[in-house]
Design an enzyme around this catalytic site. Structure first.
Site, PDB file in Angstrom:
ATOM      1  N   ASP A  32      39.594  50.018  35.375  1.00 48.79           N
ATOM      2  CA  ASP A  32      41.023  50.277  35.173  1.00 48.79           C
ATOM      3  C   ASP A  32      41.423  50.054  33.715  1.00 48.79           C
ATOM      4  O   ASP A  32      42.368  49.320  33.406  1.00 48.79           O
ATOM      5  CB  ASP A  32      41.855  49.387  36.104  1.00 48.79           C
ATOM      6  CG  ASP A  32      43.287  49.918  36.284  1.00 48.79           C
ATOM      7  OD1 ASP A  32      43.537  51.092  35.956  1.00 48.79           O
ATOM      8  OD2 ASP A  32      44.146  49.146  36.746  1.00 48.79           O
ATOM      9  N   GLY A  56      48.280  43.024  41.822  1.00 48.76           N
ATOM     10  CA  GLY A  56      49.190  41.958  42.210  1.00 48.76           C
ATOM     11  C   GLY A  56      50.265  41.721  41.171  1.00 48.76           C
ATOM     12  O   GLY A  56      50.442  42.496  40.233  1.00 48.76           O
ATOM     13  N   GLY A  65      51.076  44.769  38.606  1.00 46.10           N
ATOM     14  CA  GLY A  65      50.057  45.806  38.464  1.00 46.10           C
ATOM     15  C   GLY A  65      49.481  46.201  39.799  1.00 46.10           C
ATOM     16  O   GLY A  65      49.999  45.842  40.863  1.00 46.10           O
TER      17      GLY A  65
END
Length: 778
Positions: free
Chosen positions: A617, A505, A502
């Site tokens: 997010d 990481g 993602g």
């Protein structure tokens, strides 16, 4: 004679028009207004003003009566927009446009006459603000776009409407509307009900056979009447008016409470009073929808008051009109020792929306018994030997003095309304039960003492064990475990089993606790200068977050430059997989459950954490699913935290394109409403089972948000779900929630608490405006 009469009439009309224009303020091109200097333009009489007036902590554009100390606003531009700042300017440009100019120079048109250029403007003595072309013809006027009021000489044409304000102090759109229908009928409805839904009209002029092109008119004598295109009066609504009074000003206003009132004000008296001359309503509870779901309207001291039925409490005691919720979550149709956990209570003379799932011909006693035994029945409306069984929520409750029958409500045992019933039952228990209870109590005390000793010894042993293990064995649920990089390298077999990647990481599958527990280890690959402090602060906050709709964080690694997070492993993948890749698509029930679970998880992050957390997010890839397909939010550990005394923060753009709120791209403060926007996009994807942008679809369907709004406006929501079996009222509810969440202006978006209530069906949802900005005639 006829020719002479018509000539005189024409000359008189022309002279009147010239006089009206002369008795007004003529505004030339290049003129401007601003809140802090030259805030308004007056009419020639000085009675009306057009310009900036104070609204909340800013300003709005409107028309008001300037000579009345407590300004009576009769028209508002862009009434649903947030207050304007002191640094804006209203400008009649040199090329003939009426625009609102922001401090940064951005201009927004206030009129919809893009094909015509104005040569001048005027605030007329009638209260009408107009734009003229070079031939002195009116090309735009506020009389064509009324808000909640019409003035003498201002017709309400067929197809137009008045919409009430939301409160006494706010001129935003409210709950009620008055529509001049194309069939000739003048009708009052709740705002969120489709026109011509006659079952929901609470007043009408009964002129439904007058046909099209009928208008509502108010003359300067206070006479209110309906007239057709030929000038014939179809119906007088309030008698003949006052033909001998030349010192009164009249206005017809649809109040925030849904009551239509004709007011008069004496111009020859030095006071601010308005007198009510006429109203079609006999009770302040006449308007349908004055109180929210599960609440009903009663009149106390000549005021409408919202009240909760038995077994319910207000959603918000400070705003009773929002509605009521059950004060017990106990499920019905369960019993203990043969005794039911429900009781039935009656409410007289209250009328509700008639939406039964079953209608039976029964006596009242039989109706009570039938509802009591029926697990589906939550209330029953009994009238004239008819039992109409209902499910919650009840809607449009109003106390009526006529014979509205009886409302039978099933109240859950254990709620505050059943306390006295419970006491009566306890008093009926025999002496044998009392003796038995005493024996059990003594036995329980002994067991409690022994248990306490054992727990104390166990805690001492655990404390010693933790002390010996140092930082490696903190008890689960108390704090996060701190791992070394070597431990996680071993747990992941050298970071070889990659399961995802993602923005923050890469994620690897691993095992801890001697192979007993599967985990997902996220290795953060981007480290910024202040990341160490930010990382430790976020870990501290996450250690105190526990919610069934959040992916559980077991621990972390802060070893040198290595930053890793250890999460519970979710073996059913992400919501993105389920929505867009799985052969078996989620059912409608699964979709609604997923949406509600995600909303509750975000609500926890926003309102129920010790430190508020903005996720930043929210997207399908960050919604994971466990073995039971329960949805859980991931990656919240990397969100920006808000301290308790903050409401907004400035930060670099985080999130994924398509889901990030517009304010990210404008370098504006980021608030909790950024997550609300992302959730709204996610909700529309859940509803439609597709990505928010899909270039392979027809042009009008490429951008999901735009397509959904177009379908909503056109009444074609079935296109969103194709052949899926969905109750249209539930589909519309979810669509409305999604469209409110993605409003471009953050202040228009609801809070996540409100979103959860809307999804649960606890509160009503007004029709949302277009998610993107637009100019209109207001």
């Amino acid at each position: 004679m006829l020719v002479i009469f018509l000539s005189l009439l024409l000359i008189t009309g022309f002279s009147t028009a010239i006089a009206q224009q002369r008795n007004s303020s003529n505004i030339s091109l290049g003129s401007s207004l601003s809140p802090n200097a030259n805030p308004y333009w007056l009419s020639g009489s000085g009675q009306f003003a057009f310009g900036f007036y104070e609204k909340d902590d800013g300003f709005a554009i409107g028309i008001w009566l300037e000579k009345i100390r407590q300004k009576t606003v009769v028209w508002t531009a862009n009434r649903d927009n947030p207050p304007l700042s002191i640094n804006v300017t209203l400008l009649l440009t040199n090329d003939g446009r009426l625009v609102l100019e922001q401090e940064q120079g951005q201009q927004t048109a206030l009129t919809n006459n893009a094909l015509f250029s104005a040569s001048s403007a005027s605030m007329l003595n009638t209260g009408n603000f107009v734009l003229y072309n070079s031939s002195s013809n009116i090309i735009w006027q506020t009389f064509d776009a009324p808000t909640d009021t019409i003035l003498p000489g201002q017709p309400l044409l067929a197809g137009n409407k008045l919409v009430s304000s939301s409160s006494e102090t706010s001129h935003a759109r409210g709950k009620f509307q008055l529509i001049m229908q194309h069939d000739g009928n003048l009708v009052q409805y709740p705002s969120d009900i489709p026109p011509k839904a006659n079952d929901y009209a609470y007043w009408d002029s009964k002129t439904f056979d007058a046909r099209d092109n009928i208008s509502l008119n108010l003359d300067r004598n206070g006479q209110l009447f309906l007239r057709n295109l030929t000038g014939i009066h179809i119906k007088n609504l309030n008698g003949q008016g006052n033909t001998s009074d030349n010192f009164s000003l009249y206005r017809l206003t649809l109040g925030f409470d849904g009551i239509l009132r004709l007011y008069s004000h004496r111009l020859d008296q030095d006071n601010d009073n308005w007198s009510i001359e006429w109203s079609p309503s006999s009770s302040n509870c006449d308007p349908i929808g004055l109180c929210g779901l599960n609440a009903y309207c009663t009149v106390k001291e000549q005021k409408a008051v919202c009240t909760c039925p038995p077994g319910f409490d207000f959603l918000d005691g400070r705003q009773p009109d929002l509605g009521c919720k059950r004060n017990s979550s106990t499920d019905g149709c369960t019993s203990k020792n043969g005794e039911t956990v429900d009781i039935l209570q009656e409410l007289g003379r209250v009328e509700w929306e008639d939406n039964p799932y079953s209608i039976l011909s029964l006596t009242k006693t039989e109706c009570r018994e039938n509802c009591s035994k029926d697990c589906e029945c939550e209330a029953a409306l009994f009238k004239e030997q008819e039992c109409r069984k209902q499910k919650f929520p009840l809607r449009f409750g109003r106390e009526r003095q006529d014979n509205s029958g009886t409302t039978i409500i099933k109240v859950r045992f254990g709620s505050s309304n059943t306390t006295q019933v419970s006491k009566r039952r306890k008093k009926q228990q025999g002496m044998g039960v009392l003796i038995g209870s005493s024996v059990i109590l003594a036995f329980a005390v002994g067991i409690l003492a022994i248990t306490g000793i054992l727990i104390y010894r166990c805690r001492v042993r655990e404390y010693k064990k933790i002390k010996n293990q140092g930082n490696d064995g903190l008890i689960e649920e108390v704090s996060l475990r701190s791992y070394t990089y070597g431990e996680l390298e071993k747990a992941t077999n050298g970071f070889t089993d990659e399961v995802g990647k993602g923005a923050f990481g890469t994620v690897f599958k691993g095992v801890i606790d001697n192979g007993k527990t599967l985990v997902a280890v996220k290795r953060l690959e981007t480290v910024v200068a202040e990341s160490e402090r930010e990382f430790r602060n976020e870990m501290k906050a996450i250690g105190r977050t526990h919610h069934k709709n959040l992916v559980k964080l077991f621990g972390y690694c802060h070893d040198g430059t290595n930053r890793l997070l250890v999460y519970e492993y979710m073996n059913n993948g992400s919501l993105a997989d389920f929505l867009f890749k799985s052969r078996r698509k989620p059912s409608w029930e699964e979709k609604t459950g997923i949406a509600l679970n995600v909303a509750r998880g975000i609500l926890y992050l926003h309102d129920e954490c010790e430190s508020q957390i903005i996720h930043c997010d929210i997207k399908p890839e960050n919604i994971l699913m466990d073995e039971q397909k329960c949805t859980k939010i991931a990656d919240f550990g990397l969100a920006k935290l808000l301290m308790p005394n903050q409401t907004r923060t400035y930060t670099g753009i985080r999130g994924t394109r398509g889901y990030v709120a517009p304010e990210w791209h404008r370098n504006l403060p980021i608030t909790l409403k950024a997550d609300v926007y992302s959730f709204g996009i996610l909700l529309l994807e859940i509803i439609c089972g597709r990505r928010n942008v899909d270039v392979d679809l027809p042009e009008e369907e490429v951008v999901l948000a735009n397509w959904v709004f177009d379908c909503f406006e056109a009444g074609e929501l079935d296109r969103l779900v194709k052949d899926e079996q969905v109750e249209m009222n539930k589909l519309e509810r979810m669509v409305r929630v999604g469209l409110w969440c993605i409003q471009e202006e953050p202040s228009f978006r609801p809070t996540m608490k409100r979103v959860v209530l809307m999804l649960e069906g606890t509160v009503e949802i007004p029709a949302p405006p277009s998610p993107t900005p637009f100019s209109s005639a207001m």
